[in-house]
Design a protein around this motif. Structure first.
Motif, PDB file in Angstrom:
ATOM      1  N   SER A 177      -9.641  14.195   1.225  1.00  0.00           N
ATOM      2  CA  SER A 177      -9.674  12.842   0.833  1.00  0.00           C
ATOM      3  C   SER A 177     -10.208  11.801   2.143  1.00  0.00           C
ATOM      4  CB  SER A 177      -8.383  12.581   0.476  1.00  0.00           C
ATOM      5  OG  SER A 177      -8.381  11.185   0.090  1.00  0.00           O
ATOM      6  N   PHE A 178     -10.799  10.740   1.578  1.00  0.00           N
ATOM      7  CA  PHE A 178     -11.101   9.817   2.720  1.00  0.00           C
ATOM      8  C   PHE A 178      -9.608   9.304   3.176  1.00  0.00           C
ATOM      9  CE2 PHE A 178     -11.053   7.508  -1.249  1.00  0.00           C
ATOM     10  CZ  PHE A 178     -10.215   6.155  -0.840  1.00  0.00           C
ATOM     11  N   ALA A 179      -9.797   8.569   4.150  1.00  0.00           N
ATOM     12  CA  ALA A 179      -8.414   7.885   4.723  1.00  0.00           C
ATOM     13  C   ALA A 179      -7.647   7.426   3.603  1.00  0.00           C
ATOM     14  CB  ALA A 179      -9.141   6.428   5.628  1.00  0.00           C
ATOM     15  N   GLY A 180      -6.431   7.574   4.193  1.00  0.00           N
ATOM     16  CA  GLY A 180      -5.126   7.276   3.307  1.00  0.00           C
ATOM     17  C   GLY A 180      -5.401   5.581   2.917  1.00  0.00           C
ATOM     18  N   LEU A 181      -5.488   4.972   3.810  1.00  0.00           N
ATOM     19  CA  LEU A 181      -5.837   3.478   3.751  1.00  0.00           C
ATOM     20  C   LEU A 181      -7.083   2.846   4.391  1.00  0.00           C
ATOM     21  CD1 LEU A 181      -5.205   0.584   2.476  1.00  0.00           C
ATOM     22  CD2 LEU A 181      -3.738   0.380   4.460  1.00  0.00           C
ATOM     23  N   ARG A 182      -7.972   2.502   3.660  1.00  0.00           N
ATOM     24  CA  ARG A 182      -9.311   2.088   4.352  1.00  0.00           C
ATOM     25  C   ARG A 182      -9.665   0.578   3.633  1.00  0.00           C
ATOM     26  NH1 ARG A 182     -14.791   5.648   4.129  1.00  0.00           N
ATOM     27  NH2 ARG A 182     -16.363   4.014   4.949  1.00  0.00           N
ATOM     28  N   ILE A 183      -9.799  -0.349   4.778  1.00  0.00           N
ATOM     29  CA  ILE A 183     -10.112  -1.863   4.362  1.00  0.00           C
ATOM     30  C   ILE A 183     -11.313  -1.970   5.051  1.00  0.00           C
ATOM     31  CG2 ILE A 183      -9.348  -4.000   3.948  1.00  0.00           C
ATOM     32  CD1 ILE A 183      -6.496  -2.993   4.225  1.00  0.00           C
ATOM     33  N   PHE A 187       0.876  -1.317   0.037  1.00  0.00           N
ATOM     34  CA  PHE A 187      -0.031   0.067  -0.032  1.00  0.00           C
ATOM     35  C   PHE A 187       0.888   1.326   0.151  1.00  0.00           C
ATOM     36  CE2 PHE A 187      -2.526  -3.153   2.334  1.00  0.00           C
ATOM     37  CZ  PHE A 187      -3.637  -3.203   1.563  1.00  0.00           C
ATOM     38  N   GLY A 188       0.966   1.971  -1.021  1.00  0.00           N
ATOM     39  CA  GLY A 188       1.773   3.281  -1.255  1.00  0.00           C
ATOM     40  C   GLY A 188       2.992   2.950  -1.860  1.00  0.00           C
ATOM     41  N   SER A 189       3.911   3.982  -1.842  1.00  0.00           N
ATOM     42  CA  SER A 189       5.274   3.825  -2.169  1.00  0.00           C
ATOM     43  C   SER A 189       6.206   4.733  -1.268  1.00  0.00           C
ATOM     44  CB  SER A 189       5.195   4.463  -3.574  1.00  0.00           C
ATOM     45  OG  SER A 189       5.261   5.697  -3.682  1.00  0.00           O
ATOM     46  N   LEU A 190       7.546   4.718  -1.361  1.00  0.00           N
ATOM     47  CA  LEU A 190       8.291   5.458  -0.596  1.00  0.00           C
ATOM     48  C   LEU A 190       8.156   7.001  -1.001  1.00  0.00           C
ATOM     49  CD1 LEU A 190      10.494   5.196   1.616  1.00  0.00           C
ATOM     50  CD2 LEU A 190      12.164   5.334  -0.190  1.00  0.00           C
ATOM     51  N   ASN A 233       1.912   1.208   8.770  1.00  0.00           N
ATOM     52  CA  ASN A 233       2.394   2.304   9.312  1.00  0.00           C
ATOM     53  C   ASN A 233       1.360   3.230   8.839  1.00  0.00           C
ATOM     54  OD1 ASN A 233       3.668   3.834   6.892  1.00  0.00           O
ATOM     55  ND2 ASN A 233       5.075   2.020   7.078  1.00  0.00           N
ATOM     56  N   ALA A 234       1.454   4.452   9.656  1.00  0.00           N
ATOM     57  CA  ALA A 234       0.487   5.622   9.345  1.00  0.00           C
ATOM     58  C   ALA A 234       0.987   6.740  10.254  1.00  0.00           C
ATOM     59  CB  ALA A 234      -0.982   5.269   9.775  1.00  0.00           C
ATOM     60  N   ARG A 235       0.985   8.006   9.397  1.00  0.00           N
ATOM     61  CA  ARG A 235       1.024   9.302   9.952  1.00  0.00           C
ATOM     62  C   ARG A 235      -0.181  10.182   9.596  1.00  0.00           C
ATOM     63  NH1 ARG A 235       4.289   6.585  11.315  1.00  0.00           N
ATOM     64  NH2 ARG A 235       6.543   6.445  11.317  1.00  0.00           N
ATOM     65  N   PHE A 268       2.434  -4.812   3.572  1.00  0.00           N
ATOM     66  CA  PHE A 268       2.987  -3.607   4.136  1.00  0.00           C
ATOM     67  C   PHE A 268       2.912  -2.235   3.610  1.00  0.00           C
ATOM     68  CE2 PHE A 268       6.221  -4.767   0.763  1.00  0.00           C
ATOM     69  CZ  PHE A 268       6.731  -3.499   0.515  1.00  0.00           C
ATOM     70  N   GLY A 269       3.070  -1.343   4.082  1.00  0.00           N
ATOM     71  CA  GLY A 269       2.838   0.074   3.708  1.00  0.00           C
ATOM     72  C   GLY A 269       1.744   0.621   4.638  1.00  0.00           C
ATOM     73  N   GLY A 270       0.956   1.736   4.272  1.00  0.00           N
ATOM     74  CA  GLY A 270      -0.015   2.240   4.920  1.00  0.00           C
ATOM     75  C   GLY A 270      -0.649   3.499   4.477  1.00  0.00           C
ATOM     76  N   GLY A 271      -1.315   4.171   5.033  1.00  0.00           N
ATOM     77  CA  GLY A 271      -1.885   5.275   4.571  1.00  0.00           C
ATOM     78  C   GLY A 271      -1.799   6.642   5.489  1.00  0.00           C
ATOM     79  N   SER A 272      -1.407   7.685   5.010  1.00  0.00           N
ATOM     80  CA  SER A 272      -1.313   8.815   5.875  1.00  0.00           C
ATOM     81  C   SER A 272      -2.364  10.046   5.558  1.00  0.00           C
ATOM     82  CB  SER A 272       0.195   9.568   5.431  1.00  0.00           C
ATOM     83  OG  SER A 272       1.177   8.793   5.885  1.00  0.00           O
TER      84      SER A 272
END
Length: 220
Positions: free
Chosen positions: A109-115, A84-87, A155-157, A128-132
């Motif tokens: 925007s809605f949540a960076g990552l939503r499942i 989820f995402g990129s560097l 991870n998330a910020r 791995f990855g996440g939403g900010s």
């Protein structure tokens, strides 16, 4: 064959660049490992669909300039990673800037990552990855879903919201390492685990570096 689908914007193009897919079944039986990459200038919205490999590993890369939402998805990568995402560099007022694999969900925007209501299985691969989120929506939110992999690292910020929320009935199943790292500038939670949720690390090899590490920071 590996496939990349990307959207962008430029010139007189005023379209949002969102990738949407609903009720699509993709069953593969590759002889060698392959990848499917979705890269959106805006959001990625996947729902009521199946992505499955019955052969070699399928790596699934999802990267969005806005948010990623998986709703009622069934994914089995046969050992391929789910990313989820990129560097990229994520900056907030109190945390400063840090480089991490993440989406960038800006204000509005809605949540960076939503499942939601989904099953993601990577076998011996990684999730791995996440939403900010720099707005008011939770950066990474998961509900009524199961994620299984050898290694899970989310991870998330967040700046004006909670960072990681496992809302309810979330199962994270790892056979080696499970790492959660949520950090927020606001008075909300860095990491919250809701009712009916289970976090498991079950390493059949009993490796010395098997690990569960949960970290939530509120910097307000």
């Amino acid at each position: 064959t590996s496939v990349t689908l990307a959207t962008a914007t430029g010139g007189a193009n005023a379209q949002s660049g969102t990738i949407r897919a609903d009720a699509i079944t993709l069953n593969l039986s590759p002889a060698t490992p392959v990848s499917l990459t979705l890269k959106s200038h805006a959001d990625i919205l996947l729902s009521n669909s199946t992505r499955r490999s019955g052969g070699a590993a399928l790596t699934l890369n999802l990267d969005a300039g806005g948010g990623i939402h998986l709703d009622r998805m069934n994914v089995n990568t046969a050992g391929g990673d789910i990313v989820f995402g990129s560097l990229r560099s994520i900056c907030t007022a109190l945390q400063g800037c840090s480089d991490l694999v993440s989406t960038t969900g800006g204000p509005g925007s809605f949540a960076g990552l939503r499942i939601d209501a989904s099953t993601l299985r990577a076998g011996n691969g990684r999730i791995f990855g996440g939403g900010s989120s720099l707005g008011s929506t939770t950066a990474t939110r998961i509900a009524d879903s199961t994620l299984q992999a050898r290694d899970i690292a989310l991870n998330a910020r967040a700046e004006g919201s909670a960072a990681i929320e496992l809302a309810q009935n979330v199962i994270l199943e790892s056979s080696h390492r499970l790492l959660l790292d949520g950090r927020t500038d606001s008075g909300a939670n860095g990491l919250a685990v809701g009712p009916g949720s289970r976090l498991n690390v079950r390493d059949p090899a009993q490796a010395a570096d098997a690990l569960m590490h949960l970290q939530g920071h509120n910097l307000s």
